[in-house]
Design an enzyme around this catalytic site. Structure first.
Site, PDB file in Angstrom:
ATOM      1  CD  GLU A  24       4.347   1.039   7.012  1.00 13.09           C
ATOM      2  OE1 GLU A  24       5.093   1.394   7.937  1.00 13.09           O
ATOM      3  OE2 GLU A  24       4.035   1.802   6.064  1.00 13.09           O
TER       4      GLU A  24
ATOM      5  CG  ASP B 160      -0.262   0.069   2.535  1.00 12.16           C
ATOM      6  OD1 ASP B 160       0.721  -0.683   2.715  1.00 12.16           O
ATOM      7  OD2 ASP B 160      -0.691   0.846   3.413  1.00 12.16           O
TER       8      ASP B 160
END
Length: 380
Positions: A135, A71
């Protein structure tokens, strides 16, 4: 035929995986790893995408793990980018795009190194990749979810390397062997509203709040320790929402962030803050509420065989002996450290989260070589 980490980086950048969207990045990795013989499992939790992949026997005596994320943060003003943030363009030897440093290239490098190892020189042990799509977000259902799933299914890493960017300016100059903890106080002070010309009929919460913040900042928390810099306390906002210049407000708020070393814990700092607030409350009559949010405790992986292996591999491939650092913000290593010894090594992070995020392709190739040497030497 070896796996090209640059081509894989390009493919991953072209997946628009802004947290919490998966964007096709984990689908791409699952296909690559499955074809190389990895057992892959999607460990999605509460809508957060995660991928667990293992090559080798479950419960192997030696298992090397990699952790990373696909991400990315939002691109900001897309028109301000010189190249399409999801184009994965290579111009004059530089790869451009969101995730070019943080950290689709890191994932590509360790995935490529792992695939080459298990297909060309299968090790006596297991290789595990734990890759999250959370994250850059809240972090509640990403690496935490993977580690919870691993515990429930008797999966384990002997050691783990997190592929976050760690080098400030040059490849090889720094690796992380720990991280400071992070605590945020959300503080609210409540008094009595009144006219600014008649302060005896009011209780000004701002005065008490400013006194509390002054007490918090007047003395350093510590002088640092063997492996950690001094702890840092920063006031990040003060507000009372008062548009009038002649009204004493009823409430005032402030936010304080502390990055703390191994002198402290989240619990000890919470007790310290609450004690200060109690003293000022008793002196002023202002009520305080301190709401602490501990996003991670400090931790250290002491120098030893695992740290030495990574540091030696970095120096062999880059020509630089990396500084063993605990600086910077937090990472998912703060969760992994409860599972197994963990260190971090990755690219130069100079442009991460910026407009025009980019990295020289030679750094990606070097990073794959570092990871490949670490794996080869670990299983030697």
């Amino acid at each position: 035929m070896t796996t090209d980490p640059v081509a894989l980086s390009v493919d991953l950048i072209r997946c628009p995986s802004v947290t919490p969207e998966e964007g096709g990045a984990l689908v791409l990795l699952e296909r690559l790893l499955s074809e190389a013989g990895f057992d892959c499992t999607r460990v999605d939790r509460n809508g957060t995408p995660n991928l667990f992949a293992r090559w080798g026997a479950k419960g192997a005596a030696k298992s090397f793990g990699f952790n990373g994320h696909t991400d990315v943060v939002p691109v900001g003003d897309a028109a301000a980018w010189r190249h399409d943030p999801f184009g994965g363009e290579i111009v004059d030897g530089v790869l451009w795009g969101r995730g070019a440093t943080d950290m689709k290239t890191g994932v590509a490098a360790f995935a490529a190194a792992a695939v080459d190892l298990v297909t060309e020189t299968p090790p006596d042990g297991a290789v595990i990749l734990a890759i999250t799509g959370d994250e850059e977000g809240p972090g509640r259902d990403g690496t935490r979810a993977l580690l919870d799933w691993m515990k429930d299914h008797d999966e384990a890493m002997s050691v783990c390397l997190v592929g976050e960017p760690t080098c400030p300016n040059e490849m090889g100059e720094m690796m992380k062997i720990g991280r400071r903890g992070s605590l945020t106080f959300y503080i609210e002070a409540e008094g009595v509203q009144g006219h600014a010309a008649y302060p005896h009929r009011a209780k000004n919460p701002l005065h008490a709040l400013v006194t509390l913040l002054g007490r918090m900042t007047e003395t350093p928390l510590d002088e640092g320790t063997e492996h950690f810099q001094p702890s840092s306390l920063q006031i990040t906002t003060i507000d009372c929402g008062n548009p009038a210049n002649n009204v004493i407000p009823a409430k005032a708020r402030a936010t304080v962030n502390i990055r703390f070393n191994d002198t402290h814990s989240g619990e000890s700092l919470t007790a310290w803050g609450e004690a200060l607030a109690q003293d000022i409350s008793e002196a002023t009559g202002i009520a305080f509420a301190l709401n602490p949010d501990i996003s991670g405790e400090s931790f250290l992986t002491p120098p030893g065989p695992f740290v030495d292996l990574v540091a030696r591999s970095v120096e062999d491939e880059t020509g630089r002996a990396p500084e063993l650092s605990t600086s910077g913000g937090t990472s998912d290593a703060r969760f992994v450290k409860d599972h197994c010894p963990v260190v971090e090594f990755g690219l130069v992070g100079a442009t991460m989260h910026q407009v025009d995020e980019r990295v020289p392709v030679e750094q990606i190739e070097t990073l794959k070589r570092v990871y490949a040497r670490i794996l080869r030497d670990y299983f030697a």
